[in-house]
Enzyme design. Structure first.
Site, PDB file in Angstrom:
ATOM      1  N   ASP A  64      -2.896 101.256  -3.805  1.00 56.80           N
ATOM      2  CA  ASP A  64      -2.602 102.641  -3.485  1.00 56.80           C
ATOM      3  C   ASP A  64      -2.978 103.376  -4.688  1.00 56.80           C
ATOM      4  OD1 ASP A  64      -0.994 104.529  -2.097  1.00 56.80           O
ATOM      5  OD2 ASP A  64       0.382 104.514  -3.411  1.00 56.80           O
ATOM      6  N   ASP A 140     -13.610 112.710  -4.321  1.00 54.55           N
ATOM      7  CA  ASP A 140     -14.707 112.141  -5.226  1.00 54.55           C
ATOM      8  C   ASP A 140     -15.645 113.365  -5.768  1.00 54.55           C
ATOM      9  OD1 ASP A 140     -14.283 109.656  -5.869  1.00 54.55           O
ATOM     10  OD2 ASP A 140     -15.482 108.788  -4.210  1.00 54.55           O
ATOM     11  N   LYS A 160     -20.031 104.287  -9.801  1.00 50.36           N
ATOM     12  CA  LYS A 160     -18.467 104.717  -9.786  1.00 50.36           C
ATOM     13  C   LYS A 160     -17.753 103.520 -10.398  1.00 50.36           C
ATOM     14  CE  LYS A 160     -14.738 105.997  -7.048  1.00 50.36           C
ATOM     15  NZ  LYS A 160     -13.993 106.318  -5.642  1.00 50.36           N
TER      16      LYS A 160
HETATM   17  P1  ITT Z   1      -5.202 102.960   2.351  1.00 51.27           P
HETATM   18  O1  ITT Z   1      -5.291 102.740   3.671  1.00 51.27           O
HETATM   19  O2  ITT Z   1      -5.677 102.135   1.582  1.00 51.27           O
HETATM   20  O3  ITT Z   1      -3.630 103.432   2.178  1.00 51.27           O
HETATM   21  P2  ITT Z   1      -5.624 105.963   1.794  1.00 51.27           P
HETATM   22  O4  ITT Z   1      -6.844 106.826   2.092  1.00 51.27           O
HETATM   23  O5  ITT Z   1      -4.582 106.241   2.556  1.00 51.27           O
HETATM   24  O6  ITT Z   1      -6.049 104.378   2.443  1.00 51.27           O
HETATM   25  P3  ITT Z   1      -4.361 105.992  -0.811  1.00 51.27           P
HETATM   26  O7  ITT Z   1      -3.202 106.419  -0.190  1.00 51.27           O
HETATM   27  O8  ITT Z   1      -4.421 105.154  -2.057  1.00 51.27           O
HETATM   28  O9  ITT Z   1      -5.364 105.678   0.408  1.00 51.27           O
HETATM   29  O10 ITT Z   1      -5.034 107.426  -1.390  1.00 51.27           O
HETATM   30  C1  ITT Z   1      -4.576 108.693  -1.485  1.00 51.27           C
HETATM   31  C2  ITT Z   1      -5.538 109.600  -1.327  1.00 51.27           C
HETATM   32  O11 ITT Z   1      -6.506 109.914  -2.561  1.00 51.27           O
HETATM   33  C3  ITT Z   1      -6.367 109.738  -0.078  1.00 51.27           C
HETATM   34  O12 ITT Z   1      -6.759 110.974   0.441  1.00 51.27           O
HETATM   35  C4  ITT Z   1      -7.912 108.860  -0.737  1.00 51.27           C
HETATM   36  O13 ITT Z   1      -8.864 109.617   0.134  1.00 51.27           O
HETATM   37  C5  ITT Z   1      -7.759 109.544  -2.367  1.00 51.27           C
HETATM   38  N1  ITT Z   1      -8.449 108.484  -2.808  1.00 51.27           N
HETATM   39  C6  ITT Z   1      -7.895 107.458  -3.289  1.00 51.27           C
HETATM   40  N2  ITT Z   1      -8.797 106.842  -4.010  1.00 51.27           N
HETATM   41  C7  ITT Z   1      -9.719 107.643  -4.349  1.00 51.27           C
HETATM   42  C8  ITT Z   1     -11.017 107.606  -5.004  1.00 51.27           C
HETATM   43  O14 ITT Z   1     -11.348 106.385  -5.713  1.00 51.27           O
HETATM   44  N3  ITT Z   1     -11.757 108.708  -4.872  1.00 51.27           N
HETATM   45  C9  ITT Z   1     -11.528 109.947  -4.351  1.00 51.27           C
HETATM   46  N4  ITT Z   1     -10.477 109.913  -3.618  1.00 51.27           N
HETATM   47  C10 ITT Z   1      -9.561 108.902  -3.653  1.00 51.27           C
END
Ligand code: ITT
Length: 177
Positions: A64, A140, A160
């Protein structure tokens, strides 16, 4: 080959994590888990892991992550997913007009093998003036890590992984594994 279940619906995360585990065969579980409303990523991961442990075979890994912008009091933080889906990068840039741009990206990994192990990685940086780059995912294009002039979206996965919050959490996980 060693197998590990990674619980995520995010293909970008899969690429980054797989690049750090070249000798591991990742099995992706994209069924999701309830992301509770909480103040900290650790709480979301703990609840998710507990919920998943009753439904899928351990060991498994979940991730997360969130973007914490200092001048917005840490927003969007644990609400990053919702904010990305609603106002997106353009909305974040609008909110930041005239404000300081320091931010921290955080990842909390939960590894469950009968009990839960938590690994946290953080990457300090700043929010770009405008989106740049086409690689990666999510925030990103607007995040520039400390020590680079490029946004994460202007980097390959390998680049990255030299800077990112996720790679730092992954290194901690790999060391303990
Ligand atoms: P899961 O299925 O793993 O939960 P998710 O995309 O919902 O995938 P998160 O809740 O962890 O993931 O991420 C919250 C937001 O932050 C989500 O919109 C992601 O695209 C973004 N995010 C997470 N890690 C990132 C990264 O390394 N670079 C850019 N955006 C990121």
């Amino acid at each position: 080959m060693y197998k590990l279940t990674l619980v995520t619906g995010n293909k970008g995360k899969v690429k980054e994590i797989q690049a750090m585990l070249p000798d591991v065969s990742l099995e992706i579980c994209d069924s999701g888990y309830p992301e509770i409303q909480a103040d900290r990523l650790e709480e979301v991961v703990s609840f998710g892991a507990e919920w998943l442990s009753k439904r899928i075979e351990p060991p498994f890994l979940l991730d997360d992550s969130g973007l914490f912008i200092e001048s917005l009091g840490g927003f969007p933080g644990v609400y990053s997913s919702y904010v990305f889906r609603t106002i997106g990068n353009v909305g974040i840039l609008k909110l930041l007009e005239g404000k300081a741009r320091n931010a921290t990206f955080s990842t909390v990994l939960g590894y469950y093998d009968g009990s839960l192990h938590i690994f946290k990685g953080e990457c300090n940086g700043k929010i770009a003036e405008s989106p740049r780059g086409t690689q990666g995912f999510g925030f990103d294009p607007v995040f520039i890590p400390e020590g680079s002039e490029k946004t994460f979206a202007e980097m390959t996965v390998e680049e990255k992984n030299r800077y990112s919050h996720r790679s730092m959490a992954m290194r901690k996980f790999i060391e303990s594994w």
